[in-house]
Scaffold this active site. Structure first.
Site, short mmCIF file in Angstrom:
data_model
loop_
_atom_site.label_atom_id
_atom_site.label_comp_id
_atom_site.label_asym_id
_atom_site.label_seq_id
_atom_site.Cartn_x
_atom_site.Cartn_y
_atom_site.Cartn_z
N GLY A 109 0.83 -1.21 0.00
CA GLY A 109 0.00 0.00 0.00
C GLY A 109 0.86 1.25 0.00
N GLY A 164 -0.25 9.96 -5.42
CA GLY A 164 -0.24 8.95 -6.48
C GLY A 164 1.13 8.92 -7.12
N GLU A 181 -2.10 6.84 -2.09
CA GLU A 181 -3.12 7.44 -1.21
C GLU A 181 -3.99 8.38 -2.04
OE1 GLU A 181 -1.30 9.37 2.12
OE2 GLU A 181 -0.23 7.55 2.72
N GLU A 234 3.85 8.84 -18.04
CA GLU A 234 4.58 10.10 -17.80
C GLU A 234 5.66 9.88 -16.73
OE1 GLU A 234 1.22 9.76 -17.88
OE2 GLU A 234 0.86 10.75 -19.80
N ARG A 277 -12.70 -14.90 -40.71
CA ARG A 277 -13.76 -13.98 -41.12
C ARG A 277 -13.65 -13.67 -42.62
NH1 ARG A 277 -18.76 -11.85 -40.41
NH2 ARG A 277 -18.83 -9.65 -41.01
N THR A 324 2.72 5.87 -14.07
CA THR A 324 2.09 6.16 -15.36
C THR A 324 3.17 6.29 -16.47
OG1 THR A 324 2.30 8.54 -14.99
CG2 THR A 324 0.26 7.50 -14.21
N GLU A 344 1.81 1.11 -11.32
CA GLU A 344 3.27 1.05 -11.12
C GLU A 344 3.99 2.20 -11.81
OE1 GLU A 344 3.90 -3.18 -9.44
OE2 GLU A 344 5.46 -1.76 -9.94
C1 LIG Z 1 -6.48 -1.24 -10.65
C2 LIG Z 1 -5.40 -0.53 -9.90
C3 LIG Z 1 -4.58 -1.26 -9.04
C4 LIG Z 1 -3.58 -0.61 -8.30
N1 LIG Z 1 -2.84 -1.31 -7.37
C5 LIG Z 1 -2.02 -0.64 -6.52
C6 LIG Z 1 -1.35 -1.32 -5.44
O1 LIG Z 1 -1.46 -2.52 -5.27
N2 LIG Z 1 -0.60 -0.56 -4.58
C7 LIG Z 1 -0.45 0.79 -4.72
O2 LIG Z 1 0.25 1.40 -3.90
N3 LIG Z 1 -1.05 1.45 -5.75
C8 LIG Z 1 -1.83 0.78 -6.63
N4 LIG Z 1 -2.47 1.45 -7.66
C9 LIG Z 1 -2.26 2.90 -7.79
C10 LIG Z 1 -1.45 3.32 -9.01
O3 LIG Z 1 -0.09 2.97 -8.83
C11 LIG Z 1 -1.67 4.82 -9.21
O4 LIG Z 1 -2.99 4.95 -9.69
C12 LIG Z 1 -0.69 5.44 -10.16
O5 LIG Z 1 0.60 5.47 -9.59
C13 LIG Z 1 -1.08 6.90 -10.55
O6 LIG Z 1 -1.40 7.66 -9.44
P1 LIG Z 1 -2.80 8.49 -9.44
O7 LIG Z 1 -3.86 7.52 -9.82
O8 LIG Z 1 -2.91 9.17 -8.14
O9 LIG Z 1 -2.65 9.53 -10.60
P2 LIG Z 1 -1.98 11.00 -10.51
O10 LIG Z 1 -0.62 10.91 -9.91
O11 LIG Z 1 -2.95 11.93 -9.88
O12 LIG Z 1 -1.81 11.36 -12.03
C14 LIG Z 1 -2.85 11.90 -12.83
C15 LIG Z 1 -2.23 12.25 -14.18
O13 LIG Z 1 -1.24 13.26 -14.02
C16 LIG Z 1 -0.02 12.85 -14.56
N5 LIG Z 1 1.09 13.42 -13.79
C17 LIG Z 1 1.25 13.41 -12.44
N6 LIG Z 1 2.39 14.04 -12.12
C18 LIG Z 1 2.99 14.42 -13.27
C19 LIG Z 1 4.20 15.11 -13.60
N7 LIG Z 1 5.05 15.50 -12.66
N8 LIG Z 1 4.48 15.35 -14.90
C20 LIG Z 1 3.61 14.93 -15.86
N9 LIG Z 1 2.46 14.28 -15.62
C21 LIG Z 1 2.15 14.04 -14.35
C22 LIG Z 1 -0.04 11.34 -14.47
O14 LIG Z 1 0.89 10.74 -15.34
C23 LIG Z 1 -1.50 11.05 -14.82
O15 LIG Z 1 -1.65 11.07 -16.20
C24 LIG Z 1 -3.41 0.79 -8.45
C25 LIG Z 1 -4.21 1.51 -9.35
C26 LIG Z 1 -5.21 0.87 -10.04
C27 LIG Z 1 -6.09 1.68 -10.95
#
Ligand SMILES: Cc1cc2nc3c(=O)[nH]c(=O)nc-3n(C[C@H](O)[C@H](O)[C@H](O)COP(=O)(O)OP(=O)(O)OC[C@H]3O[C@@H](n4cnc5c(N)ncnc54)[C@H](O)[C@@H]3O)c2cc1C
Length: 376
Positions: free
Chosen positions: A124, A131, A127, A364, A265, A362, A360
């Site tokens: 975990g 992210g 939060e 970006e 097909r 994005t 793991e």
């Molecule tokens: C199905 C699923 C399973 C998951 N499992 C786990 C798990 O087991 N453990 C865990 O800890 N997490 C888990 N996650 C969380 C996942 O790792 C995060 O969703 C991911 O790291 C992105 O964080 P966020 O969703 O808060 O997006 P954000 O960080 O809010 O990003 C939103 C957008 O902004 C962009 N962005 C953010 N900062 C920048 C920057 N500096 N420059 C350019 N672009 C930027 C991002 O690339 C994205 O496009 C899971 C998520 C999902 C959907």
């Protein structure tokens, strides 16, 4: 690097390929539609020794290498991403922190149940307000009378709430710095939400966690106090190899479906595979999949040989995330309207693909990591 697989790696590939075809494929669509966690498949994977594939035998694992592990994840994802992420998150995110940072006593206590797949583990980090900027963790852990008292929440945590989950390693602020602390399921003050509903990975378990004065023994700290930031970066580096393997596997699975459909097909009196527009799509897909696989196996091979692999793991994750998007989209296009129907396998793969560009780190974030490794 040498791309010849060892006989052990070939055995893993053949075993998982057969398992995925015979045991997962017949029920994958139903699991997805019902959003049902695949307990029966997890226990069969455990019997095959796959739930602790890269964990040393002395702790109950199979003692396999990371290339074998990547191949196993690839073969599972080719058929079903939900099962693959259950195994990958359990291994790379749930079990690895304990293997890498646990004391001998912690490893002896916790690893045997995890490496044999009797219990599942989660990690975990994410939060609601932390992210991509995972260092912005707000969850706190305060040392009081020999116990950590934890308050805060975690979001989107894989494997955290199944009936066989053992617990979760969380990152928490222990003063100015971040540390990793283990919280076992059933600990008072640890509240797990209902399963979250998702676009894809519907048979995998995803939860929101909250900690309200949740108290765990001081001995649940993993590694040194304050080492949590460095530790989670290392865990993510390793985890990226498995998500990259999912990208190759998903692309291969989508290609397999499109290839078969294109040959079967018929339109304008011929199989659509005879039209150059379709043949070129398949040729591009096959080429890119080879390139993606080479990146993934290289990153895994570097890790197996104790070499630096973080740059290659980020490159593999970025490339296969985007490659799987292109391939899933082209494969659905080849299926025409049938591909858009819920019952078509390609529609499930198409939905399962998107998270490979988010979880793991994005796309970006991968570019940020790669640029840093380039000295920028
Ligand atoms: C199905 C699923 C399973 C998951 N499992 C786990 C798990 O087991 N453990 C865990 O800890 N997490 C888990 N996650 C969380 C996942 O790792 C995060 O969703 C991911 O790291 C992105 O964080 P966020 O969703 O808060 O997006 P954000 O960080 O809010 O990003 C939103 C957008 O902004 C962009 N962005 C953010 N900062 C920048 C920057 N500096 N420059 C350019 N672009 C930027 C991002 O690339 C994205 O496009 C899971 C998520 C999902 C959907």
């Amino acid at each position: 690097m040498d791309f010849d697989l060892t006989s052990e790696q070939e055995l893993v590939r053949d075993t998982v390929r057969t398992f995925a075809r015979e045991r997962i494929e017949p029920i994958a669509a139903a699991l997805d539609l019902e959003g049902r966690f695949p307990y029966e498949l997890v226990s069969e994977l455990a019997e095959l020794g796959l739930m602790g594939l890269p964990i040393p035998e002395e702790y109950g694992g199979a003692g396999g290498d990371i290339v074998s592990y990547a191949i196993a994840i690839e073969e599972l994802t080719r058929i079903d991403s939900s099962v693959a992420i259950t195994m990958a998150a359990h291994t790379s995110l749930g079990t690895m922190p304990i293997l890498l940072y646990g004391t001998e006593e912690q490893k002896r206590r916790w690893l045997p149940d995890l490496a044999t797949g009797r219990r599942l583990a989660a990690f975990g980090l994410t939060e609601p307000d932390a992210g991509s900027d995972a260092g912005a963790t707000r969850t706190t852990a305060e040392l009081r009378d020999g116990s950590w008292v934890i308050s805060g929440s975690k979001l989107f945590i894989t494997n955290a709430g199944t009936d066989i989950t053992w617990g979760v390693t969380i990152t928490a602020r222990t003063g100015d710095e971040i540390s990793n602390i283990v919280v076992e399921n059933g600990t008072p003050g640890y509240v797990i939400s209902a399963p979250m509903k998702k676009l894809g990975w519907r048979a995998s378990d995803t939860r929101e966690l909250s900690f309200e004065d949740c108290t765990v023994p001081e001995g649940n700290l993993l590694g040194e106090r304050g080492a949590g930031f460095r530790q989670f970066l290392e865990i993510l580096d390793g985890g990226r190899i498995s998500v990259a393997a999912m990208g190759v596997g998903l692309a291969q699975g989508a290609y397999d479906l499109a290839y078969a459909y294109a040959k079967e097909r018929e339109q304008f009196g011929k199989p659509i595979a005879s039209f150059q527009a379709i043949r070129f799509k398949l040729a591009d897909m096959a080429t890119e999949i080879e390139a993606g696989r080479a990146l993934v196996y290289k990153a895994a091979w570097l890790k197996d040989h104790g070499r630096a692999f973080a740059r290659e793991a980020a490159m593999a994750k970025l490339y296969t995330g985007e490659l799987s998007s292109r391939v899933a989209s082209a494969a659905l296009q080849i299926h025409g309207g049938f591909g858009y129907m819920e019952e078509s396998a390609i529609s499930r793969l198409y939905r399962d693909q998107k998270i490979l560009e988010i979880g793991e780190g994005t796309n970006e974030v991968q570019r940020m990591v790669i640029a840093r490794h380039l000295g920028l």
